[in-house]
Design a protein around this motif. Structure first.
Motif, mmCIF file in Angstrom:
data_model
loop_
_atom_site.group_PDB
_atom_site.id
_atom_site.type_symbol
_atom_site.label_atom_id
_atom_site.label_comp_id
_atom_site.label_asym_id
_atom_site.label_seq_id
_atom_site.Cartn_x
_atom_site.Cartn_y
_atom_site.Cartn_z
ATOM 1 N N THR A 49 0.945 -1.101 -0.015
ATOM 2 C CA THR A 49 0.099 0.489 0.153
ATOM 3 C C THR A 49 0.468 0.987 -0.053
ATOM 4 O O THR A 49 2.211 0.897 0.080
ATOM 5 N N ALA A 50 0.548 2.213 -0.154
ATOM 6 C CA ALA A 50 0.906 3.667 -0.604
ATOM 7 C C ALA A 50 1.787 4.168 1.250
ATOM 8 O O ALA A 50 2.896 4.144 1.098
ATOM 9 N N GLU A 51 0.820 3.631 2.455
ATOM 10 C CA GLU A 51 1.470 3.499 3.126
ATOM 11 C C GLU A 51 2.330 2.731 3.314
ATOM 12 O O GLU A 51 3.477 3.508 4.476
ATOM 13 N N ALA B 109 3.396 -0.130 -9.497
ATOM 14 C CA ALA B 109 1.276 -1.125 -9.022
ATOM 15 C C ALA B 109 1.215 -0.531 -7.871
ATOM 16 O O ALA B 109 -0.295 -0.762 -7.864
ATOM 17 N N THR B 110 1.510 0.808 -6.481
ATOM 18 C CA THR B 110 1.460 1.117 -5.798
ATOM 19 C C THR B 110 -0.002 2.347 -6.116
ATOM 20 O O THR B 110 -1.176 2.486 -5.924
ATOM 21 N N ALA B 111 0.402 2.987 -7.500
ATOM 22 C CA ALA B 111 -0.385 3.511 -7.982
ATOM 23 C C ALA B 111 -0.899 3.771 -8.668
ATOM 24 O O ALA B 111 -2.125 4.373 -8.494
ATOM 25 N N LEU B 112 -1.038 2.161 -9.468
ATOM 26 C CA LEU B 112 -1.653 1.613 -10.595
ATOM 27 C C LEU B 112 -3.051 1.559 -9.584
ATOM 28 O O LEU B 112 -4.616 1.433 -9.899
ATOM 29 N N SER B 113 -3.043 0.937 -8.404
ATOM 30 C CA SER B 113 -3.662 0.053 -8.428
ATOM 31 C C SER B 113 -4.919 1.467 -7.482
ATOM 32 O O SER B 113 -6.204 1.442 -6.765
ATOM 33 N N GLY B 247 -4.077 -0.982 11.356
ATOM 34 C CA GLY B 247 -2.566 -1.692 10.836
ATOM 35 C C GLY B 247 -2.770 -2.494 10.387
ATOM 36 O O GLY B 247 -1.590 -3.677 10.396
ATOM 37 N N ILE B 248 -4.201 -3.508 10.360
ATOM 38 C CA ILE B 248 -4.091 -4.895 9.785
ATOM 39 C C ILE B 248 -4.067 -4.981 8.326
ATOM 40 O O ILE B 248 -4.202 -4.505 7.426
ATOM 41 N N LYS B 249 -2.196 -5.142 8.249
ATOM 42 C CA LYS B 249 -1.984 -5.136 6.991
ATOM 43 C C LYS B 249 -2.282 -7.038 6.541
ATOM 44 O O LYS B 249 -1.779 -6.863 5.334
ATOM 45 N N SER B 250 -3.045 -7.290 7.052
ATOM 46 C CA SER B 250 -2.921 -9.049 6.013
ATOM 47 C C SER B 250 -3.993 -8.344 5.042
ATOM 48 O O SER B 250 -3.834 -8.943 4.057
ATOM 49 N N ILE B 251 -4.942 -7.464 5.594
ATOM 50 C CA ILE B 251 -5.874 -7.649 4.333
ATOM 51 C C ILE B 251 -5.651 -6.848 3.523
ATOM 52 O O ILE B 251 -6.204 -6.813 2.369
ATOM 53 N N ALA B 252 -5.024 -5.193 3.585
ATOM 54 C CA ALA B 252 -4.512 -4.453 2.357
ATOM 55 C C ALA B 252 -4.011 -5.099 1.405
ATOM 56 O O ALA B 252 -3.928 -5.959 0.255
ATOM 57 N N ASN B 253 -2.236 -6.071 2.400
ATOM 58 C CA ASN B 253 -1.632 -6.963 1.758
ATOM 59 C C ASN B 253 -2.756 -8.611 0.444
ATOM 60 O O ASN B 253 -2.049 -8.645 -0.732
ATOM 61 N N VAL B 254 -3.726 -9.134 0.459
ATOM 62 C CA VAL B 254 -4.729 -9.901 0.188
ATOM 63 C C VAL B 254 -5.001 -8.467 -0.870
ATOM 64 O O VAL B 254 -5.107 -9.827 -2.270
ATOM 65 N N THR B 255 -5.696 -7.759 -1.076
ATOM 66 C CA THR B 255 -6.159 -6.799 -1.266
ATOM 67 C C THR B 255 -4.888 -6.171 -2.858
ATOM 68 O O THR B 255 -5.454 -6.481 -4.110
ATOM 69 N N ALA B 420 -12.857 -1.066 -5.868
ATOM 70 C CA ALA B 420 -13.419 0.267 -5.090
ATOM 71 C C ALA B 420 -12.982 0.125 -3.823
ATOM 72 O O ALA B 420 -11.975 1.056 -3.248
ATOM 73 N N PHE B 421 -12.514 -1.139 -3.469
ATOM 74 C CA PHE B 421 -11.296 -0.861 -1.654
ATOM 75 C C PHE B 421 -10.142 -0.438 -1.314
ATOM 76 O O PHE B 421 -9.809 0.306 -0.701
ATOM 77 N N SER B 422 -9.727 -1.009 -3.294
ATOM 78 C CA SER B 422 -8.224 -0.627 -2.759
ATOM 79 C C SER B 422 -7.873 0.779 -3.356
ATOM 80 O O SER B 422 -6.642 1.487 -3.329
ATOM 81 N N THR B 423 -9.080 1.261 -4.062
ATOM 82 C CA THR B 423 -9.346 2.631 -4.661
ATOM 83 C C THR B 423 -9.151 3.481 -3.322
ATOM 84 O O THR B 423 -8.707 4.800 -3.112
ATOM 85 N N MET B 424 -10.597 3.165 -2.626
ATOM 86 C CA MET B 424 -10.721 3.666 -1.243
ATOM 87 C C MET B 424 -8.917 3.831 0.448
ATOM 88 O O MET B 424 -8.552 4.829 0.150
ATOM 89 N N ILE B 425 -8.346 2.206 0.121
ATOM 90 C CA ILE B 425 -7.085 2.834 0.767
ATOM 91 C C ILE B 425 -5.789 3.692 0.224
ATOM 92 O O ILE B 425 -5.723 4.224 0.806
ATOM 93 N N SER B 426 -6.322 3.506 -0.843
ATOM 94 C CA SER B 426 -5.052 4.243 -1.571
ATOM 95 C C SER B 426 -5.107 6.224 -1.380
ATOM 96 O O SER B 426 -4.938 6.603 -1.200
ATOM 97 N N TRP B 427 -6.018 6.623 -1.705
ATOM 98 C CA TRP B 427 -6.955 7.842 -1.382
ATOM 99 C C TRP B 427 -7.490 8.337 0.255
ATOM 100 O O TRP B 427 -7.008 9.239 0.616
ATOM 101 N N SER B 428 -7.447 7.270 0.775
ATOM 102 C CA SER B 428 -6.868 7.106 2.153
ATOM 103 C C SER B 428 -6.144 7.707 2.864
ATOM 104 O O SER B 428 -5.823 8.760 3.571
ATOM 105 N N TYR B 429 -4.791 7.319 1.956
ATOM 106 C CA TYR B 429 -3.310 8.015 2.094
ATOM 107 C C TYR B 429 -3.177 9.564 1.241
ATOM 108 O O TYR B 429 -2.909 10.397 2.441
ATOM 109 N N TYR B 430 -3.551 9.856 -0.004
ATOM 110 C CA TYR B 430 -3.890 10.861 -0.375
ATOM 111 C C TYR B 430 -4.353 11.906 0.919
ATOM 112 O O TYR B 430 -4.200 12.334 0.053
ATOM 113 N N GLY B 431 -5.333 11.814 0.739
ATOM 114 C CA GLY B 431 -5.810 12.556 1.829
ATOM 115 C C GLY B 431 -5.068 12.895 3.428
ATOM 116 O O GLY B 431 -5.039 13.512 3.722
#
Lengths: 145, 515
Positions: A49-51, B109-113, B247-255, B420-431
Motif C-alpha cells: 500500500t502507499a502507506e 503497482a501502488t499508484a496503479l491500484s 494497521g491490519i496489514k494482512s487485509i491490505a496485503n490480500v487486496t 473500489a476497496f483498493s481505491t479507497m485505501i489509496s485515497w485514504s493515504y492521499y487525503g
C-alpha cells in the motif's frame, strides 16, 4: 590467500548447526575466513500500500538493525573470542540468489547452509531455499543436517 | 503560515457543518441533496462549466492543454522513453545495495491500484454509450498525452518530498508547489499548496471514498438483491478502519495481491473475447476511427465523442490531478527523474490498454445498436446510444462480457468491489498526506482524519447523494487546476534534470546493474 566460507544464518537452531560445521572446517583448513550472511526475504515485485511504501525505508533500517543485533553481532562476538576470522552482513532479497552472489563477490570456496526447516505443501510448491541454492550455486555447497 | 491556518480552519468548519447535515440523513436523502446542492452547486458548475457557446467543459480542455504542453515541452518523452521506463521497472538500473527499499515496480503497482478501477469499467461504458465508438480514439489519445503530465508531476513529487528523521517520507503537489515556488523565488506557492490540499481532502472523501462505497454497494445489491446501503457501508468502514487505523496489514496485503490479479484476469478475459470475435476487430477499429471524426450519429457529433473520450480518460488515469505524485514520492532513488519515467507507464496501462479493452469488448459484442439502413447509432431520449439490453455503466460492461463468457459478470462483481476497496485505501493515504500538510504530522492528527474517512464510507454507501458525488468529482478536478498551474511554473526544473540524466545515461555514467 586465505580460504573463504560463506555461512547462511536464519536465526534458528539449524543456522547454528551450519555455523558449528563451518567453524570445524575452518580449524581443519587453518587460514580461513568465515562470512556470515543473514537474508531477509524480500521481492522488488511484491505489492504494497502507499502507506507501507512511505514507511519502507524506516522498516528496512529496523529489519537490518534487528537481524544484526539478534543474529549476526552475537555470533561474531562469540567467534572473535574463539579466535576465528569472521565478518557478517544482513541483506534483503532472495536467499539462494544472494548467498550465491556474495560467494562470487567474495571469491569464496564454499557455501554452508543447514537443511531447510520448510516442509509440507509450501516446500513442495515453491521449493526450499536449500534446494534452490544447491541447484543454482556457482560454488560448492555443503548442506548440514 | 497564518493564511494556512485560517484557510484550514474555514475548511474544518465547512467539513463539520457538512458532516452534521449528512449525519441527519436516513430517509431524508432528498433534503440532504438539496442542502448540499445549494451550498456546493456553484463550485460544481464552475468546475464543469462549458466553454462559451459550446458544450465542451473547460476543465477537460485544461487537462488536455496541460498534457499537450508537457508532451511538446519534453519532446514527446512518453514515446522516446518508454523502453527505458520498462527497464527501470524491471530493476535493470536498481542498485543491489538498495534492496529492501521501495522498488520502481512497487511504486508503479501502488499508484496503479489507486487508478485502475471503476473508471476503467464503468467510465468507459459511459464514454462509448454517450460518445459512441469514436470516444475510444480520443480516450487513447488523451491517455498517450497524459503520460507526459504524469512524468512531470511524479518527478517533482520525488524531488521535493519531505524526508523525516525517522526515515518516513511525505510528498506530493503540496510539497513541490510550496518548495519549488520558494526555490524559484515565485510568490503564491503557499496558498496554492493549501488550496491543493483542501481539494485533495475533499476529493479523497468524495471520489476516492463515497463514490467507491456507493458503487460497490450498487454492484453487490445487483447480485444479491436490494438491501440497505448502510450495511455495506458499516462492513466496508470496519474493514477500512482495520487497515488504516488498526494497521491490519494482512487485509491490505490480500487486496494488493488480488487486485493486480483481477486486473490481469480482466485484460485476459477481454483478449479472449476479442480473439473469439477476431473477424470483427477490423470493423471495430473502423467504427472507432470513423466515429472519432464523424460521431456516427451520436449526440453532439464528433465533438460529443471527443468530450466523452477526453473526460473519461482523465477520470480514469488521473494524469495532471496530482494524486500519483503522492503515491510515487515514497521511492528512494538518487535520481527523482527515474520515477517520472516509471510513472508515465501508468496512463498507458490504465487508459491505452485497459480502457481500450473495455471499449473493444462493448463494441464487438454488439451492445450498441445501429440503424441497419444508415449504419448510424440509435440514440435514445437520454442522449445515450440505445444498448442491446438497455443497460448502462457497470451493467453495460457486465452485459458485454456476459454475452461472450456467461460466468464473467460474477468475477466482474468481485473485481468492482475489490477495485473500489483498493481505491479507497489509496485515497485514504492521499487525503491523509494533504491533511497532515495542513495540520501537521502526528498520531492524533492522523487518527482524526482516518476516523472521518471511515465515517464517510458509511455515508457514501448508505445515501444516494448525487450532489455530494458531483462535488467530490469537482474537487478531484479542482486538484488538477492547482496542480497544473504549479507544473507550468516548475516544469523547467524537470527539464534541467532530464537533460542531465539523459546525457549521463548516454555517457555510461548511469550504469545498468542487470543485463
Amino acid at each position: 590467500m586465505s580460504t573463504k566460507l560463506i555461512v547462511g544464518l536464519d536465526g534458528s537452531e539449524s543456522g547454528e548447526r551450519a555455523l558449528t560445521y563451518a567453524k570445524h572446517l575452518s580449524k581443519l583448513i587453518g587460514d580461513c575466513q568465515i562470512e556470515l550472511v543473514y537474508v531477509i526475504e524480500w521481492s522488488p515485485y511484491s505489492f504494497q500500500t502507499a502507506e507501507e511504501n512511505a514507511m519502507r525505508h524506516k522498516r528496512r533500517e529496523q529489519e537490518i538493525k534487528l537481524a544484526s543485533e539478534r543474529v549476526i553481532t552475537p555470533a561474531l562476538e562469540v567467534m572473535k573470542t574463539e579466535g576465528f576470522a569472521a565478518g557478517g552482513r544482513v541483506l534483503h532479497g532472495d536467499a539462494a540468489e544472494l548467498l550465491n552472489s556474495v560467494a562470487i563477490k567474495e571469491k569464496a570456496q564454499q557455501i554452508i547452509v543447514a537443511r531447510s526447516t520448510e516442509s509440507g505443501l509450501a516446500a513442495k510448491l515453491f521449493g526450499s531455499v536449500t534446494a534452490k541454492l544447491v541447484m543454482s550455486a556457482s560454488v560448492p555447497v555443503t548442506v548440514v543436517n | 503560515m497564518h493564511i494556512k491556518k485560517i484557510i484550514s480552519c474555514v475548511f474544518i468548519a465547512l467539513c463539520f457543518s457538512s458532516t452534521s447535515v449528512l449525519a441527519e440523513e436516513g430517509g431524508i436523502d432528498q433534503t440532504v441533496n438539496e442542502v448540499f446542492a445549494a451550498a456546493t452547486g456553484w463550485f460544481v458548475n464552475l468546475i464543469f462549466a462549458p466553454l462559451p457557446g459550446t458544450t465542451f467543459p473547460w476543465i477537460v480542455l485544461w487537462l488536455v492543454t496541460g498534457a499537450t504542453v508537457f508532451t511538446v515541452y519534453f519532446g514527446f518523452i512518453q514515446f522516446k522513453a518508454i523502453r527505458h521506463s520498462i527497464s527501470l521497472v524491471k530493476g535493470d538500473y536498481s542498485d543491489p545495495d538498495d534492496a529492501g527499499e521501495v522498488s520502481h515496480f512497487q511504486a508503479l503497482a501502488t499508484a496503479l491500484s489507486g487508478t485502475v478501477g471503476l473508471g476503467n469499467i464503468a467510465g468507459v461504458a459511459v464514454a462509448v454509450s454517450i460518445g459512441g465508438p469514436g470516444a475510444t480514439f480520443w480516450m487513447i489519445l488523451a491517455g498517450l498525452m497524459g503520460m507526459a503530465s504524469k512524468f512531470t508531476e511524479c518527478t517533482l513529487g520525488v524531488k521535493y518530498r519531505n524526508e523525516y528523521a525517522d526515515g518516513t517520507v511525505s510528498g506530493g503537489p503540496m510539497y513541490y508547489i510550496s518548495k519549488g515556488f520558494k526555490e524559484k523565488g515565485l510568490p503564491g506557492g503557499g496558498i496554492l499548496a493549501v488550496l491543493f490540499s483542501i481539494f485533495c481532502i475533499l476529493g479523497a472523501l468524495g471520489g476516492g471514498n463515497m463514490f467507491q462505497a456507493n458503487q460497490a454497494h450498487a454492484q453487490i445489491s445487483s447480485i444479491v438483491g436490494d438491501y440497505p446501503g448502510w450495511i455495506t457501508g458499516v462492513i466496508f468502514a470496519l474493514i477500512v478502519f482495520a487497515v488504516i487505523v488498526g494497521g491490519i496489514k494482512s487485509i491490505a496485503n490480500v487486496t494488493e495481491k488480488v487486485v493486480p490479479f483481477m486486473g490481469i484476469l480482466y485484460v485476459l478475459a477481454s483478449l479472449v473475447i476479442i480473439l473469439m470475435n477476431i473477424d470483427k476487430v477490423g470493423w471495430a477499429f473502423g467504427q472507432i476511427f470513423e466515429g472519432a471524426f464523424t460521431g456516427l450519429g451520436v449526440a453532439g457529433g464528433f465533438v460529443g465523442a471527443l468530450i466523452q473520450g477526453f473526460k473519461r480518460a482523465a477520470f480514469s488515469n488521473e494524469a495532471g490531478v496530482g494524486s500519483a505524485a503522492i503515491a510515487h514520492s515514497a521511492v528512494r532513488t538518487k535520481e527523482p527523474i527515474t520515477e517520472g519515467f516509471v510513472s508515465l507507464l501508468e496512463p498507458f496501462i490504465d487508459t491505452v490498454v485497459i480502457c481500450t479493452m473495455t471499449a473493444l469488448v462493448i463494441i464487438i459484442t454488439g451492445q450498441l445498436t445501429t440503424d441497419p439502413t444508415t449504419g448510424l447509432y440509435l440514440v435514445g431520449e437520454s442522449g445515450r446510444i440505445i444498448t442491446a439490453d438497455g443497460s448502462s455503466g457497470v451493467a453495460l460492461t457486465s452485459a458485454a462480457f456476459g454475452s461472450a463468457l456467461s460466468w464473467f459478470p460474477y468475477v466482474l462483481a468481485v473485481a468492482v468491489v475489490l477495485f473500489a476497496f483498493s481505491t479507497m485505501i489509496s485515497w485514504s493515504y492521499y487525503g491523509l498526506k494533504a491533511w497532515t500538510y495542513l495540520f501537521g504530522e502526528g498520531k492524533t492528527t492522523e487518527l482524526v482524519f482516518k476516523v472521518i474517512f471511515c465515517l464517510f464510507v458509511i455515508i457514501g454507501a448508505a445515501a444516494n447523494l448525487g450532489p455530494v458525488i458531483d462535488f467530490s468529482d469537482a474537487s478531484i478536478f479542482a486538484m488538477a487546476v492547482v496542480n497544473i498551474i504549479g507544473l507550468y511554473f516548475l516544469m523547467s526544473l524537470v527539464k534541467v534534470d532530464l537533460k542531465s540524466y539523459l546525457s549521463r545515461l548516454k555517457s555510461g555514467e548511469i550504469k545498468k546493474f542487470k543485463n
